[in-house]
Design a protein around this motif. Structure first.
Motif, short mmCIF file in Angstrom:
data_model
loop_
_atom_site.label_atom_id
_atom_site.label_comp_id
_atom_site.label_asym_id
_atom_site.label_seq_id
_atom_site.Cartn_x
_atom_site.Cartn_y
_atom_site.Cartn_z
N PHE A 3 0.85 -1.19 0.00
CA PHE A 3 0.00 0.00 0.00
C PHE A 3 0.89 1.23 0.00
O PHE A 3 1.85 1.32 0.75
CB PHE A 3 -0.90 0.02 1.24
N ILE A 4 0.54 2.18 -0.84
CA ILE A 4 1.28 3.42 -0.94
C ILE A 4 0.32 4.57 -0.65
O ILE A 4 -0.78 4.62 -1.20
CB ILE A 4 1.90 3.61 -2.35
N THR A 5 0.75 5.47 0.22
CA THR A 5 -0.07 6.64 0.51
C THR A 5 0.30 7.75 -0.47
O THR A 5 1.48 8.07 -0.64
CB THR A 5 0.17 7.13 1.95
N ILE A 6 -0.71 8.33 -1.10
CA ILE A 6 -0.50 9.44 -2.04
C ILE A 6 -1.19 10.66 -1.46
O ILE A 6 -2.33 10.58 -0.98
CB ILE A 6 -1.08 9.10 -3.43
N VAL A 26 -16.95 16.99 3.88
CA VAL A 26 -17.57 15.68 4.08
C VAL A 26 -17.02 14.68 3.07
O VAL A 26 -16.66 13.56 3.43
CB VAL A 26 -19.11 15.78 3.98
N PHE A 27 -16.94 15.09 1.81
CA PHE A 27 -16.42 14.23 0.75
C PHE A 27 -15.01 13.76 1.09
O PHE A 27 -14.68 12.57 0.97
CB PHE A 27 -16.43 15.00 -0.58
N ILE A 28 -14.15 14.67 1.51
CA ILE A 28 -12.76 14.36 1.85
C ILE A 28 -12.69 13.38 3.02
O ILE A 28 -11.93 12.40 2.98
CB ILE A 28 -11.98 15.65 2.17
N LYS A 29 -13.47 13.63 4.05
CA LYS A 29 -13.45 12.76 5.23
C LYS A 29 -14.00 11.37 4.92
O LYS A 29 -13.44 10.37 5.36
CB LYS A 29 -14.23 13.40 6.37
N GLU A 30 -15.09 11.30 4.17
CA GLU A 30 -15.68 10.00 3.84
C GLU A 30 -14.74 9.14 3.00
O GLU A 30 -14.73 7.92 3.13
CB GLU A 30 -17.00 10.19 3.09
N ARG A 31 -14.00 9.76 2.14
CA ARG A 31 -13.10 9.02 1.24
C ARG A 31 -11.67 8.96 1.77
O ARG A 31 -10.79 8.43 1.10
CB ARG A 31 -13.14 9.63 -0.15
N ARG A 32 -11.47 9.53 2.95
CA ARG A 32 -10.16 9.50 3.62
C ARG A 32 -9.05 10.01 2.70
O ARG A 32 -8.01 9.37 2.53
CB ARG A 32 -9.88 8.11 4.14
N ILE A 33 -9.28 11.16 2.10
CA ILE A 33 -8.30 11.76 1.19
C ILE A 33 -7.28 12.56 2.00
O ILE A 33 -7.64 13.45 2.77
CB ILE A 33 -9.00 12.67 0.16
N SER A 34 -6.03 12.22 1.83
CA SER A 34 -4.95 12.95 2.50
C SER A 34 -4.39 14.00 1.54
O SER A 34 -4.27 13.76 0.34
CB SER A 34 -3.84 11.99 2.92
N PHE A 35 -4.05 15.15 2.08
CA PHE A 35 -3.54 16.21 1.22
C PHE A 35 -2.70 17.19 2.02
O PHE A 35 -2.70 17.18 3.25
CB PHE A 35 -4.68 16.95 0.52
#
Length: 51
Positions: A3-6, A26-35
């Motif tokens: 697994f690679i974190t992007i 909400v979209f970011i939290k639900e999909r666990r998007i890191s940025f």
């Protein structure tokens, strides 16, 4: 399996103008998007978000 974190790179003005909207948060939290948010003029990271 490997697994690679992007991380998504977001300019600071884009973060302030778009990513602060409640629906986007909400979209970011639900999909666990890191940025991370960066300031392109100063060439520095101003915020790091990991989910």
């Amino acid at each position: 399996m490997i697994f690679i974190t992007i991380y998504l790179a977001i300019p600071e003005q884009t973060y302030l103008n778009f990513f602060q909207r409640p629906s986007i948060q909400v979209f970011i939290k639900e999909r666990r998007i890191s940025f991370f948010v960066f300031n392109p003029e100063q060439e520095e990271i101003v915020k790091w978000i990991t989910h």
